[in-house]
Design an enzyme around this catalytic site. Structure first.
Site, PDB file in Angstrom:
ATOM      1  CG  HIS A  23      -2.222  -0.852   1.129  1.00 62.57           C
ATOM      2  ND1 HIS A  23      -2.477  -1.270   2.253  1.00 62.57           N
ATOM      3  CD2 HIS A  23      -2.948  -1.237  -0.121  1.00 62.57           C
ATOM      4  CE1 HIS A  23      -4.222  -2.143   1.434  1.00 62.57           C
ATOM      5  NE2 HIS A  23      -3.851  -1.905   0.528  1.00 62.57           N
ATOM      6  CG  HIS A  79     -10.161  -6.902  -3.272  1.00 63.04           C
ATOM      7  ND1 HIS A  79     -10.660  -5.504  -3.739  1.00 63.04           N
ATOM      8  CD2 HIS A  79      -9.355  -6.447  -2.646  1.00 63.04           C
ATOM      9  CE1 HIS A  79      -9.871  -4.155  -2.787  1.00 63.04           C
ATOM     10  NE2 HIS A  79      -9.204  -4.952  -3.040  1.00 63.04           N
ATOM     11  CD  GLU A  81      -6.334  -2.462  -2.282  1.00 60.64           C
ATOM     12  OE1 GLU A  81      -7.291  -3.431  -1.814  1.00 60.64           O
ATOM     13  OE2 GLU A  81      -5.542  -1.527  -1.349  1.00 60.64           O
ATOM     14  CG  ASP A  83      -3.148  -6.627  -3.525  1.00 57.12           C
ATOM     15  OD1 ASP A  83      -4.307  -5.014  -3.982  1.00 57.12           O
ATOM     16  OD2 ASP A  83      -3.100  -6.885  -2.687  1.00 57.12           O
ATOM     17  CG  HIS A 146      -9.514  -4.119   2.492  1.00 57.83           C
ATOM     18  ND1 HIS A 146      -8.727  -3.061   2.480  1.00 57.83           N
ATOM     19  CD2 HIS A 146      -9.536  -4.768   1.405  1.00 57.83           C
ATOM     20  CE1 HIS A 146      -7.928  -3.550   1.065  1.00 57.83           C
ATOM     21  NE2 HIS A 146      -8.512  -4.453   1.111  1.00 57.83           N
ATOM     22  CG  ASP A 165      -7.647  -8.198   0.164  1.00 63.20           C
ATOM     23  OD1 ASP A 165      -6.670  -8.117   0.160  1.00 63.20           O
ATOM     24  OD2 ASP A 165      -8.282  -6.754  -0.237  1.00 63.20           O
ATOM     25  CE1 TYR A 193      -3.867  -9.421   4.760  1.00 61.16           C
ATOM     26  CE2 TYR A 193      -5.959  -9.685   5.442  1.00 61.16           C
ATOM     27  CZ  TYR A 193      -4.904  -9.217   4.363  1.00 61.16           C
ATOM     28  OH  TYR A 193      -5.777  -9.896   3.274  1.00 61.16           O
ATOM     29  CG  HIS A 226      -2.304 -10.419   0.376  1.00 65.05           C
ATOM     30  ND1 HIS A 226      -1.442 -10.320  -0.636  1.00 65.05           N
ATOM     31  CD2 HIS A 226      -3.709  -9.651   0.339  1.00 65.05           C
ATOM     32  CE1 HIS A 226      -2.490  -9.176  -1.174  1.00 65.05           C
ATOM     33  NE2 HIS A 226      -3.312  -8.596  -0.625  1.00 65.05           N
TER      34      HIS A 226
HETATM   35 FE1  FEO Z   1      -6.861  -5.345  -0.956  1.00 62.19          FE
HETATM   36 FE2  FEO Z   1      -4.799  -7.120  -1.714  1.00 62.19          FE
HETATM   37  O1  FEO Z   1      -6.074  -5.741  -2.123  1.00 62.19           O
END
Ligand code: FEO
Length: 396
Positions: A23, A79, A81, A83, A146, A165, A193, A226
């Site tokens: 991030h 999701h 985002e 990544d 999230h 996530d 996390y 992750h």
């Molecule tokens: Fe919300 Fe692993 O990105």
């Protein structure tokens, strides 16, 4: 490299050993991370999530080499985002028209990131895709877990949950599963996390867990986006999330300060000794915020039942490290915690009052007006700080 998970589910993600900041520089990743992508190969082949953009070419090349891009029938983007979606542009450049199953909010987000109008297939909770061989992908929207677009995908017939996530950790390993890795490392990364990413969404976490549990679906594997995959007692991480989501606190006190000439440090240490003497079972932690990883500090805040903030007064305010911490704490919306403030000053002396006000803004119950000391604390002032710590301990 393609790695077996369960049945016809394989991991095709990227292990990023080198990652130390995530991030941007907002989240430290001492143990690296992984971007997990999964391939479900039944009558139809589904790719669930992709990997971060720097690894896009390798990721798509590997898919081409190992399974053939032509064999993929659909992508599920849980999701948006980057990544997880960062390889979509490369994949869809080489497989134009491939359907992308995602939420309506994910369409907005993907268009916002990539400015492309791909073949989006918008899904909502309860929608499903038949893969053949008795297997079905079932979608469950998980807004604000999230991001607004987040969703979970459940592979019926194999009992695998892909929650993106949620239930993840930033933890690189050549092992794939929770029963293979060092348990202390694993849980340290899980709590960090949760503390740093999911705390503000705790009410939604609790609600979503109840909703998913009520579906009474078998879950044999939880495969997040992750870190490691939960196959041994997979629901242990769900149970742990439910506990963390319930205004979590341990019998711990976090004393967090910064200091210019050690006066505030001396107060911190005296207060810590006082708390500890009055409450020997309490785990008292003292950190100089300017010298401690900021995400590790937040993890301490998450675990603590009380947080004491200390700063000397500078330019009618507080040190910038403390201001940064307060800003983080405000956004994370901790609940059910107590707080206090302390610090030294040479003339105007606003810091203690300001830190108390900041703690109130962060939702803490502030116990008193704090402990302020003019100049370097002498033996008498340190004795008072010790007594102040003892007194605080009786009010926590
Ligand atoms: Fe919300 Fe692993 O990105």
């Amino acid at each position: 490299m393609i790695r077996h998970v369960k049945g016809n589910v394989h991991w095709v993600g990227k292990t990023d050993w080198e990652l130390k900041k995530f991030h941007g520089s907002e989240y430290s990743t001492h143990r690296g991370s992984t971007y997990n992508s999964y391939l479900v190969r039944e009558g139809k082949t589904a790719l669930i999530d992709t990997v971060w953009a720097p690894f896009a070419k390798d990721f798509v090349d590997n898919l081409e080499a190992e399974v053939g891009l032509g064999s993929i029938d659909l992508v599920v983007q849980n999701h948006a985002e980057v990544d997880h979606s960062g390889s979509l542009p490369e994949l869809l450049r080489r497989r134009p028209g491939l359907p992308v199953y995602c939420t309506a909010n994910a369409v907005k987000s993907l268009k916002g990131h990539y400015h492309e109008d791909w073949n989006f297939q918008v899904v909502k909770t309860g929608d499903s895709v038949e893969l053949g061989n008795g297997k079905q992908l079932v979608f469950v929207e998980a807004p604000m877990l999230h991001w607004p677009d987040s969703m979970f995908t459940y592979l019926a017939g194999e009992a695998v949950l892909f929650p993106n996530d949620a239930f993840g950790q930033h933890y690189a390993s050549e092992f794939l599963f929770n029963d293979e890795v060092d348990q202390d490392e694993l849980w340290a990364e899980c709590v960090k996390y949760y503390a740093n990413i999911l705390t503000p969404f705790s009410p939604l976490v609790a609600k979503k867990i109840k909703e998913v549990v009520a579906l009474n679906l078998p879950v044999e594997v939880i495969a997040p986006s992750h870190g490691i995959i939960w196959r041994k007692d997979p629901l242990q991480i769900v149970t742990q999330y439910a506990e963390w989501a319930a205004d979590y606190r341990e019998d711990r006190v976090a004393i967090l300060y910064d200091s210019m000439w050690d006066g505030t440090r001396h107060l911190a240490e005296a207060i810590a000794k006082g708390v500890s003497q009055a409450s020997p079972s309490t785990d008292v932690r003292v950190h100089n915020v300017a010298k401690t990883d900021k995400n590790d500090v937040i993890t301490e805040v998450f675990k603590a039942k009380a947080v004491l903030l200390g700063s000397p007064t500078i330019n009618h305010g507080i040190l910038h490290s403390m201001a940064g911490l307060v800003e983080q704490m405000k956004g994370l919306k901790f609940k059910g915690k107590k707080g206090g403030s302390f610090g030294t000053y040479g003339w105007s002396g606003e810091s203690v009052k300001q830190l108390g006000a900041s703690l109130r803004d962060c939702g803490f119950e502030v116990l008193d007006e704090g402990f302020a000391a003019l100049w370097e604390p002498d033996a008498g002032v340190l004795a008072s700080a010790f007594e102040y710590g003892k007194s605080l301990a009786t009010r926590l």
